[in-house]
Design an enzyme around this catalytic site. Structure first.
Site, PDB file in Angstrom:
ATOM      1  N   VAL A  88       0.873  -1.180   0.000  1.00  0.00           N
ATOM      2  CA  VAL A  88       0.000   0.000   0.000  1.00  0.00           C
ATOM      3  C   VAL A  88       0.905   1.224   0.000  1.00  0.00           C
ATOM      4  O   VAL A  88       1.906   1.250   0.720  1.00  0.00           O
ATOM      5  CB  VAL A  88      -0.906   0.024   1.245  1.00  0.00           C
ATOM      6  CG1 VAL A  88      -1.812   1.245   1.235  1.00  0.00           C
ATOM      7  CG2 VAL A  88      -1.732  -1.262   1.332  1.00  0.00           C
ATOM      8  N   CYS A  89       0.543   2.227  -0.823  1.00  0.00           N
ATOM      9  CA  CYS A  89       1.254   3.507  -0.777  1.00  0.00           C
ATOM     10  C   CYS A  89       2.744   3.291  -1.042  1.00  0.00           C
ATOM     11  O   CYS A  89       3.117   2.513  -1.921  1.00  0.00           O
ATOM     12  CB  CYS A  89       0.961   4.156   0.588  1.00  0.00           C
ATOM     13  SG  CYS A  89       1.318   5.914   0.716  1.00  0.00           S
ATOM     14  N   THR A  90       3.603   3.930  -0.296  1.00  0.00           N
ATOM     15  CA  THR A  90       5.048   3.810  -0.524  1.00  0.00           C
ATOM     16  C   THR A  90       5.614   2.459  -0.084  1.00  0.00           C
ATOM     17  O   THR A  90       6.821   2.241  -0.195  1.00  0.00           O
ATOM     18  CB  THR A  90       5.799   4.941   0.199  1.00  0.00           C
ATOM     19  OG1 THR A  90       5.412   4.954   1.571  1.00  0.00           O
ATOM     20  CG2 THR A  90       5.480   6.291  -0.423  1.00  0.00           C
ATOM     21  N   THR A 108       2.191   3.360  -6.591  1.00  0.00           N
ATOM     22  CA  THR A 108       2.563   3.840  -5.264  1.00  0.00           C
ATOM     23  C   THR A 108       1.792   5.139  -5.005  1.00  0.00           C
ATOM     24  O   THR A 108       0.938   5.519  -5.819  1.00  0.00           O
ATOM     25  CB  THR A 108       4.093   4.064  -5.175  1.00  0.00           C
ATOM     26  OG1 THR A 108       4.451   4.331  -3.810  1.00  0.00           O
ATOM     27  CG2 THR A 108       4.556   5.233  -6.047  1.00  0.00           C
TER      28      THR A 108
END
Lengths: 207, 207
Positions: A88-90, A108
């Protein structure tokens, strides 16, 4: 870590039938997230050598990779055992740094998007990106959508729909402004400038 | 407590300028949530006597009201000091039990909706319901939408939009099935039957 990166998917995946959800950190114990909330990790890296589903959340001030390079070796090891390796995300930058995303389509957080290039990734603009057994989500809240997609694949759409209904996930944000292509350039640039400093810091840790 | 009820709004409200976010439980320390995740409460009820914004999350297996009736007195006390008194999911049943929702428009998790009647509430079908200084959200994930609405009112729409963009909250659920009016009756009834048992248990604790 950003708490919502992790808690969104956890709320969904922990409801899968017979799921045993393990919350793993470098060392078991309290984890201070970037909003000040403290979460508890049950297990240390060395306690866990396999997983069906690996979820790597992102961070607003990632220092873990600098101080704990053995995370990357652990991620590579667990990836060998998974049915699904996800982020998830970075969190996808951690998968990238571990060498798992080479030649793979992934996403990302929008403000970190260019950072994917340094890991040989095929950066792909979508809220949830799937390539083989790797599934990556865009920023923070996209983990909720990803986990529902994943739940549907793992246990079928009806169960996933029941989870979605149980969480009353019928989103109605007050603004149609959650994606960088929907906002004024100035707002985007200003926020990105604030966020990029920690991405750069993270970058210097694992290159 | 359901972790996402709390973590969604926390991720947003903790980002407000000069916000000091206090996580309060009956006793400070570890809080086991209904997905197995452990969160940390910084403070006990007795440590906190006022708040600008009060957020009461809901629970999947609420026992707190039975074992700790002093929660209700505390909620009433804090409510006297707030600019906003809010709840997510079945958190509104706690506000109701505290006597705060008498004659007030409010909502809760769809499966607990009838329970609002017992507190003299005007049950209102909406994802986020505002009445005076009281704002209530529907089930679990609705806390994210509520907190963005609240952020917009407290610090203005531009700041709230920046938070929404930072969390990349541009939701795209895999199914259009997150609300009870969108699902087959059978799925709804089956899930509701599973969920109602703990609402009834909770009810017996504070009536």
């Amino acid at each position: 870590m950003t708490a919502l990166d992790f808690v969104g998917p956890h709320e969904i995946l922990s409801r899968l039938p017979h799921a045993s959800s393990l919350r793993v950190a470098v060392e078991a114990g309290c984890i201070l997230t970037d909003s000040g909330l403290v979460l508890d990790a049950d297990l240390s890296l060395s306690d866990v050598s396999e997983a069906d589903i690996l979820v790597i959340p992102g961070a607003g001030n990632a220092t873990s990779l600098k101080t704990h390079p053995n995370i990357l070796a652990w991620v590579r090891q667990i990836h060998q055992t998974t049915t699904w390796t996800t982020s998830v995300c970075t969190g996808s930058l951690i998968l990238g740094a571990a060498g798992i995303l080479n030649g793979i389509k992934a996403t990302t957080h929008w403000a970190a998007f260019e950072r994917l290039n340094s890991y040989g990734v095929k950066p792909t603009h979508a809220r949830v990106v799937e390539d083989g057994k790797i599934m990556t989500a865009a920023g923070v809240s996209a983990g909720i959508d990803m986990a529902l997609v994943l739940a549907s694949k793992v246990v079928g759409p009806e169960f996933a729909q029941t989870i979605q209904l149980g969480l009353e996930y019928d989103p109605n944000p007050p603004f149609d402004i959650g994606s960088p292509d929907k906002v004024p350039k100035e707002m985007k640039d200003k926020l990105k400038a604030r966020m990029v400093s920690f991405f750069e810091e993270e970058s210097s840790g694992h290159t």
